[in-house]
Structures are given as structure tokens and as C-alpha cells.
Design a protein around this motif. Structure first.
Motif, PDB file in Angstrom:
ATOM      1  N   GLU A   1      16.000  40.972 -32.860  1.00  0.00           N
ATOM      2  CA  GLU A   1      17.348  40.746 -32.338  1.00  0.00           C
ATOM      3  C   GLU A   1      17.643  41.891 -31.372  1.00  0.00           C
ATOM      4  O   GLU A   1      17.282  43.044 -31.627  1.00  0.00           O
TER       5      GLU A   1
ATOM      6  N   SER B   1      18.836  36.283 -20.879  1.00  0.00           N
ATOM      7  CA  SER B   1      19.223  34.981 -21.443  1.00  0.00           C
ATOM      8  C   SER B   1      18.076  34.504 -22.341  1.00  0.00           C
ATOM      9  O   SER B   1      16.932  35.001 -22.243  1.00  0.00           O
ATOM     10  N   ALA B   2      18.369  33.491 -23.176  1.00  0.00           N
ATOM     11  CA  ALA B   2      17.326  32.938 -24.053  1.00  0.00           C
ATOM     12  C   ALA B   2      16.205  32.327 -23.214  1.00  0.00           C
ATOM     13  O   ALA B   2      15.015  32.476 -23.531  1.00  0.00           O
ATOM     14  N   GLU B   3      16.582  31.655 -22.118  1.00  0.00           N
ATOM     15  CA  GLU B   3      15.584  30.988 -21.286  1.00  0.00           C
ATOM     16  C   GLU B   3      14.658  32.019 -20.643  1.00  0.00           C
ATOM     17  O   GLU B   3      13.436  31.846 -20.592  1.00  0.00           O
TER      18      GLU B   3
ATOM     19  N   ARG C   1      12.423  33.633 -23.352  1.00  0.00           N
ATOM     20  CA  ARG C   1      11.415  32.667 -23.814  1.00  0.00           C
ATOM     21  C   ARG C   1      10.256  32.620 -22.815  1.00  0.00           C
ATOM     22  O   ARG C   1       9.085  32.652 -23.193  1.00  0.00           O
TER      23      ARG C   1
ATOM     24  N   GLN D   1      11.730  29.837 -32.292  1.00  0.00           N
ATOM     25  CA  GLN D   1      13.184  29.732 -32.075  1.00  0.00           C
ATOM     26  C   GLN D   1      13.667  30.940 -31.296  1.00  0.00           C
ATOM     27  O   GLN D   1      13.138  32.037 -31.435  1.00  0.00           O
TER      28      GLN D   1
ATOM     29  N   ARG E   1      17.704  32.141 -29.596  1.00  0.00           N
ATOM     30  CA  ARG E   1      19.056  31.735 -29.209  1.00  0.00           C
ATOM     31  C   ARG E   1      19.984  32.937 -29.064  1.00  0.00           C
ATOM     32  O   ARG E   1      19.758  33.987 -29.677  1.00  0.00           O
ATOM     33  N   LEU E   2      21.004  32.728 -28.220  1.00  0.00           N
ATOM     34  CA  LEU E   2      22.051  33.729 -28.045  1.00  0.00           C
ATOM     35  C   LEU E   2      23.108  33.509 -29.120  1.00  0.00           C
ATOM     36  O   LEU E   2      23.481  32.370 -29.405  1.00  0.00           O
ATOM     37  N   ILE E   3      23.608  34.610 -29.671  1.00  0.00           N
ATOM     38  CA  ILE E   3      24.630  34.530 -30.720  1.00  0.00           C
ATOM     39  C   ILE E   3      25.790  35.459 -30.347  1.00  0.00           C
ATOM     40  O   ILE E   3      25.655  36.685 -30.466  1.00  0.00           O
TER      41      ILE E   3
ATOM     42  N   LEU F   1      20.612  38.320 -28.914  1.00  0.00           N
ATOM     43  CA  LEU F   1      19.521  37.374 -28.689  1.00  0.00           C
ATOM     44  C   LEU F   1      18.579  37.530 -29.879  1.00  0.00           C
ATOM     45  O   LEU F   1      18.081  38.633 -30.134  1.00  0.00           O
TER      46      LEU F   1
ATOM     47  N   PHE G   1      15.245  35.918 -32.074  1.00  0.00           N
ATOM     48  CA  PHE G   1      14.118  34.989 -31.901  1.00  0.00           C
ATOM     49  C   PHE G   1      13.004  35.227 -32.915  1.00  0.00           C
ATOM     50  O   PHE G   1      12.917  36.304 -33.522  1.00  0.00           O
TER      51      PHE G   1
END
Ligand SMILES: C[S@@+](CC[C@H](N)C(=O)[O-])C[C@H]1O[C@@H](n2cnc3c(N)ncnc32)[C@H](O)[C@@H]1O
Length: 266
Positions: A143, A178-180, A183, A195, A197-199, A258, A260
């Protein structure tokens, strides 16, 4: 204690240094919420007894201790001597190594990191080192600050420092992807991303935003001449007060994490 870390693709320019001074004592006084909020990413790691785990950017070892308590065999690394010393005092096997300089090869079942990767640039060098450090089938669970993390604080720093002839974007040591984007970096390095994602996580800062700035914003405030530093920090605080203080007077920082889990394929 002062720790200077090479941030090779820092917007400040290649080879420039982060001037963040990491003090374990100050971290424990003002930022203990950071490891305390690590339970979700720790759950995602799900360390098993006997597994070999690398904790990257371990800080004072507060969260590392919880991985040790799960029965994993943990090696911890951090670039700040004072943090490494504090982690060792807890009995953690901690080493002074920068995330950009990992030289482990196929040793770990998992690499874990909390609230540290956004300090480590360039990210591709860190990700490549993590990949190498993992056994085939090993996992990378972390994270970090993500896109829009502490946006209000960044805007306030930008606005105030501009008035003093400084460019906060160039001074920033941080990388908030960003998550993209992250990734893509993980996949380019060979990871399979399970997995990511942004939280958004509004985060109470019990010691207040002044203490937060003193703990984390040396790269910005350290660029201001000493004689003006306190006044500049107060200007930032007053810009933030109307947006970050709630009706009970608690400072709540606009964190976006972030999180993952990715695997090195077998
Ligand atoms: C906010 S603290 C998080 C510490 C710990 N993971 C926790 O959850 O409390 C960030 C840590 O990253 C470390 N750090 C910053 N840049 C680093 C780098 N390039 N390599 C290794 N560690 C780094 C700092 O020294 C600091 O201990």
C-alpha cells in the motif's frame, strides 16, 4: 538523524537528493497512525508461519513486528539509519538498504511494503528489484500513496511556495500513481497483477497538520530560508485549516492509498 536518498528521476533533476530527515522518535510521536492503519494491507499479505518476507521501507518496525508475530521469517530494509536502528531495537532483523538498491535474488516468498513506495524513485528500478528478490510464484503486496493523495496539501504547498519563488512540484520527492499506471509498470516488469485499486482514506492526524508537515515535508520547507520557514509553514496551515479541520477541530488529511497484490509468475 539526517538521511539523504538518491531519487534518480526526481522532478528536481537526476541525482538530486531527498532531504527528508527521518527521526524514529518524531515518527512515533506524530505518525504512529501510519503503521496502525496497516491492518488491511497486512491482511492482504496474509503471512504464513515459516515464509520468508521482505518488508521494504520498514520504518521503525512497528508493522514489521506484526508480520514476525505471524510466524514469518522477516528481513526488513529501510534507507534511514534512525529508522533501521529503531526497528532493530524491537528485535527486527533490519538492514540499511535503499529500495532502489535491492540486491536479493530469488529469496523471498513475499515482498511487503506500507506507506513507503511513493518515496522511492524511479519506481521501475524499485519494482525490478522486488521482482528479482522474489521466488517464482512469490507475491508483492503493498500500500502506498496513490493518485490525488494529499491533493489539498499539495495545492497549499504549491500556492504558498510559489509566493516565495519556489516550485513545489520540482521539490516534491513523491510518486503517487494511478492504479492503471502502476498496473502497467508491474506488468512491464513481469508481474501478474491479481488486484490493484485506489482507496480514498480521509485520515485523522491527531498531532495536527503542523506536526505532519514537520514529519514529512522537509523537501519543501527545507528549501525555504531558515528565517522564513516557520512563517511559510504557518501560511500553509492557514490555507488548509478551512478544508482539513472538521467541526470538532480534528485535522483530517486527504489520503488516497493505492493497494495491490501481484505475483511473480512460476
Ligand atoms: C511513512 S514511513 C513508513 C514506514 C513503515 N512501513 C510503516 O508502515 O510505518 C516511510 C519509510 O520509507 C523509508 N524510505 C524512504 N525512502 C526510501 C528508500 N528510497 N528506500 C528505502 N526506504 C525508504 C523512510 O525511511 C521511512 O522509514
Amino acid at each position: 538523524m539526517r538521511s539523504e536518498i538518491i531519487n534518480q528521476q526526481n522532478p528536481k533533476g537526476a541525482g538530486n537528493l531527498s532531504t527528508q530527515r527521518w527521526s524514529a522518535e518524531r515518527y512515533q510521536q506524530t505518525a504512529s497512525f501510519v503503521p496502525a492503519l496497516g491492518s488491511a494491507v497486512l491482511e492482504l499479505l496474509a503471512p504464513a508461519p515459516g515464509e520468508r518476507v521482505l518488508d521494504l521501507g520498514c520504518g521503525d518496525g512497528a508493522l514489521t513486528e506484526r508480520i514476525v508475530a505471524a510466524g514469518a521469517l522477516v528481513t526488513a530494509v529501510d534507507a534511514a539509519p534512525d529508522m533501521v536502528a529503531a526497528a532493530r531495537q524491537r528485535g527486527v532483523e533490519a538492514r540499511l538498504v535503499a529500495g532502489q538498491d535491492l540486491d536479493f535474488v530469488g529469496e523471498f516468498d513475499a515482498v511487503f511494503s506500507n506507506a513507503a513506495l511513493h518515496w522511492m524513485r524511479p519506481p521501475e528500478r524499485v519494482i525490478a528489484g522486488v521482482y528479482r528478490a522474489l521466488k517464482p510464484g512469490g507475491r508483492f503486496v503493498a500500500e502506498m500513496g496513490g493518485h490525488n493523495n494529499i491533493a489539498a496539501i499539495m495545492v497549499a504547498l504549491n500556492a504558498v511556495l510559489r509566493g516565495h519563488g519556489l516550485d513545489a512540484r520540482r521539490l516534491s520527492p513523491w510518486y503517487f500513481p494511478s492504479a492503471e499506471a502502476y498496473r502497467e509498470r508491474l506488468e512491464t516488469a513481469g508481474f501478474a497483477v491479481e488486484q490493484i485499486r485506489l482507496i480514498p482514506r480521509p485520515t485523522p492526524v491527531p498531532a495536527g497538520i503542523e506536526a505532519w508537515l514537520d514529519t514529512f515535508a522537509d523537501d519543501f520547507l527545507g528549501a525555504v530560508p531558515q528565517a522564513q520557514r516557520a512563517a511559510v509553514r504557518d501560511e500553509v496551515v492557514e490555507l488548509l485549516r478551512p478544508v482539513l479541520v472538521d467541526e470538532r477541530g480534528t485535522w483530517i488529511a486527504d489520503y488516497v492509498r493505492l493497494r495491490f497484490r501481484a505475483f511473480r509468475p512460476r
